[in-house]
Design a protein around this motif. Structure first.
Motif, PDB file in Angstrom:
ATOM      1  N   ASP A 195       0.941  -1.221  -0.056  1.00 20.59           N
ATOM      2  CA  ASP A 195       0.047  -0.044  -0.078  1.00 20.59           C
ATOM      3  C   ASP A 195       0.896   1.253   0.166  1.00 20.59           C
ATOM      4  O   ASP A 195       0.384   2.217  -0.742  1.00 20.59           O
ATOM      5  N   LEU A 196       1.996   1.367   0.549  1.00 19.42           N
ATOM      6  CA  LEU A 196       2.783   2.526   1.037  1.00 19.42           C
ATOM      7  C   LEU A 196       4.223   2.195   0.884  1.00 19.42           C
ATOM      8  O   LEU A 196       4.883   1.209   0.552  1.00 19.42           O
ATOM      9  N   ILE A 197       4.941   3.370   0.844  1.00 17.15           N
ATOM     10  CA  ILE A 197       6.443   3.083   0.695  1.00 17.15           C
ATOM     11  C   ILE A 197       6.787   4.217   1.606  1.00 17.15           C
ATOM     12  O   ILE A 197       6.608   5.427   1.576  1.00 17.15           O
ATOM     13  N   ALA A 198       7.821   3.906   2.290  1.00 15.68           N
ATOM     14  CA  ALA A 198       8.729   4.973   3.076  1.00 15.68           C
ATOM     15  C   ALA A 198      10.032   4.839   2.599  1.00 15.68           C
ATOM     16  O   ALA A 198      10.989   4.120   2.901  1.00 15.68           O
ATOM     17  N   GLY A 199      10.236   6.034   1.773  1.00 19.09           N
ATOM     18  CA  GLY A 199      11.572   6.267   1.071  1.00 19.09           C
ATOM     19  C   GLY A 199      12.128   7.654   1.100  1.00 19.09           C
ATOM     20  O   GLY A 199      11.496   8.519   1.449  1.00 19.09           O
ATOM     21  N   SER A 200      13.381   7.694   0.641  1.00 20.85           N
ATOM     22  CA  SER A 200      13.842   8.920   0.434  1.00 20.85           C
ATOM     23  C   SER A 200      13.080   9.893  -0.611  1.00 20.85           C
ATOM     24  O   SER A 200      12.343   9.581  -1.392  1.00 20.85           O
ATOM     25  N   ALA A 201      13.267  11.274  -0.462  1.00 21.84           N
ATOM     26  CA  ALA A 201      12.415  12.284  -1.183  1.00 21.84           C
ATOM     27  C   ALA A 201      12.643  11.869  -2.623  1.00 21.84           C
ATOM     28  O   ALA A 201      11.920  12.268  -3.410  1.00 21.84           O
ATOM     29  N   ALA A 202      14.117  11.752  -2.934  1.00 26.81           N
ATOM     30  CA  ALA A 202      14.383  11.555  -4.320  1.00 26.81           C
ATOM     31  C   ALA A 202      13.760  10.321  -4.979  1.00 26.81           C
ATOM     32  O   ALA A 202      13.141  10.471  -6.054  1.00 26.81           O
ATOM     33  N   LEU A 203      13.442   9.110  -4.332  1.00 31.52           N
ATOM     34  CA  LEU A 203      12.881   7.987  -4.736  1.00 31.52           C
ATOM     35  C   LEU A 203      11.510   8.219  -5.053  1.00 31.52           C
ATOM     36  O   LEU A 203      10.830   7.932  -6.066  1.00 31.52           O
ATOM     37  N   VAL A 204      10.733   9.084  -4.263  1.00 28.36           N
ATOM     38  CA  VAL A 204       9.318   9.489  -4.315  1.00 28.36           C
ATOM     39  C   VAL A 204       9.155  10.474  -5.496  1.00 28.36           C
ATOM     40  O   VAL A 204       8.288  10.390  -6.187  1.00 28.36           O
ATOM     41  N   ALA A 205       9.984  11.517  -5.461  1.00 30.07           N
ATOM     42  CA  ALA A 205       9.810  12.386  -6.185  1.00 30.07           C
ATOM     43  C   ALA A 205       9.898  12.096  -7.547  1.00 30.07           C
ATOM     44  O   ALA A 205       9.289  12.630  -8.474  1.00 30.07           O
ATOM     45  N   ALA A 206      10.687  11.170  -7.941  1.00 26.83           N
ATOM     46  CA  ALA A 206      10.772  10.619  -9.444  1.00 26.83           C
ATOM     47  C   ALA A 206       9.663   9.955  -9.920  1.00 26.83           C
ATOM     48  O   ALA A 206       9.524  10.077 -11.190  1.00 26.83           O
TER      49      ALA A 206
END
Length: 318
Positions: A195-206
């Motif tokens: 359902d979710l991911i907890a990752g770096s801002a760069a990983l999500v922003a991509a």
């Protein structure tokens, strides 16, 4: 290992950072993770620029394993002469507590040299899920404990630890699904397997332009411009809570102060160049700090203390 230049001549003024015995040799930047990640990209950016600036061979060596501890141990056991440095990531602070028998004592056998910068972690949901906020996640977890699943890039990573803390603060259980890296984790979130991911801002922003991912919470103290509509954890009711990715450089303990100061000076000059600073900000969502050991050591000590307590309290093991 990558070698892009073999010139060995150097002017003494340029090579003041290295003792005479090491001036003719190469500098190895050890990355304790596989190629392709943000730390590897940073090391290779430094490699090419240090090589030009110092007129010495500079190589990047990827030595992954044991949550980054194998690469860290290699540097710790290297001669303290300016020939070997560790370029690493936030998980370095968790090595003392996440492993039963760490192959290196990161606080005694390695010394902080330079803190490059930080970036917030971000929690995001598959766009097909109904979660518009972290409060929605908490409500779903209370209704069906354990039903909501989140991905992280591995056991004991700060994404995992941050979600552990947030779950405890909210009084809910959020099921952790660890992956070996950001790519596989993101693929399964986008595919709807978690359902979710907890990752770096760069990983999500991509993934922001795909309409397949919905950021719901960022873990810095202030909102990133690219996530201007996503609240921080502090704004969402978790006072003083932040989780930051960070990138730093370490040397073997006992490396002379003039050597580490010379490396810090060179790295700061390289990363202060506008084109390079912009590249890191845009690709990693990084806030550049560019601080030497005087600021880096207390920062690192706080990271070791805080996340070590989280690991111990929740009996987390890699």
């Amino acid at each position: 290992m990558t070698i892009t230049r073999r010139a060995l001549l150097a002017a003494p003024a340029v090579l003041a950072m290295a003792p005479a015995a090491a001036q003719a040799g190469k500098i190895t930047l050890v990355v304790p993770f596989p190629p392709g990640g943000s730390t590897d990209a940073l090391a290779r950016l430094l490699q090419s620029n240090l090589q030009t600036r110092l007129n010495r061979i500079v190589v990047v060596e990827n030595k992954s394993g044991a949550a980054g501890a194998l690469g860290a141990a290699q540097v710790a056991k290297s001669p303290p002469d300016g020939s070997s440095f560790l370029v690493t990531f936030d998980s370095h602070a968790v090595i003392p507590t996440i492993l039963d028998k760490p192959p290196v004592n990161v606080e005694r056998e390695l010394m902080p040299v330079f803190l490059v910068g930080t970036a917030p972690y971000v929690i995001a949901a598959n766009a097909g899920r109904p979660y518009q906020s972290f409060a929605d996640v908490v409500a779903a977890c209370k209704q069906t404990p354990g039903a909501v699943k989140y991905a992280s890039v591995g056991i004991g990573t700060l994404g995992h630890l941050a979600m552990t803390v947030l779950g405890k603060k909210a009084g809910v259980e959020i099921t952790h699904v660890p992956y070996r890296g950001g790519g596989p984790a993101m693929n399964d979130v986008l595919g709807g397997h978690v359902d979710l991911i907890a990752g770096s801002a760069a990983l999500v922003a991509a993934q922001l332009g795909t309409n397949m991912l919905r950021p719901i919470l960022q873990l810095g103290r202030e909102r990133l411009p690219v996530l201007a509509d996503t609240p921080t954890a502090i704004e969402a009711g978790f006072p003083d809570f932040e989780t930051l990715a960070w990138w730093g450089i370490f040397a073997p303990a006992g490396t002379p102060a003039d050597v580490t100061a010379g490396m810090a000076k060179s790295v700061k000059e390289i990363l202060s160049e506008p084109s390079i600073a912009t590249q890191l900000k845009e690709t990693q969502m990084m806030t550049l700090l560019l601080e030497d050991a005087n600021a880096f050591k207390p920062f690192f000590d706080r990271q070791v203390s805080y996340w070590g307590q989280v690991v111990r309290e929740n009996n987390i093991r890699a």
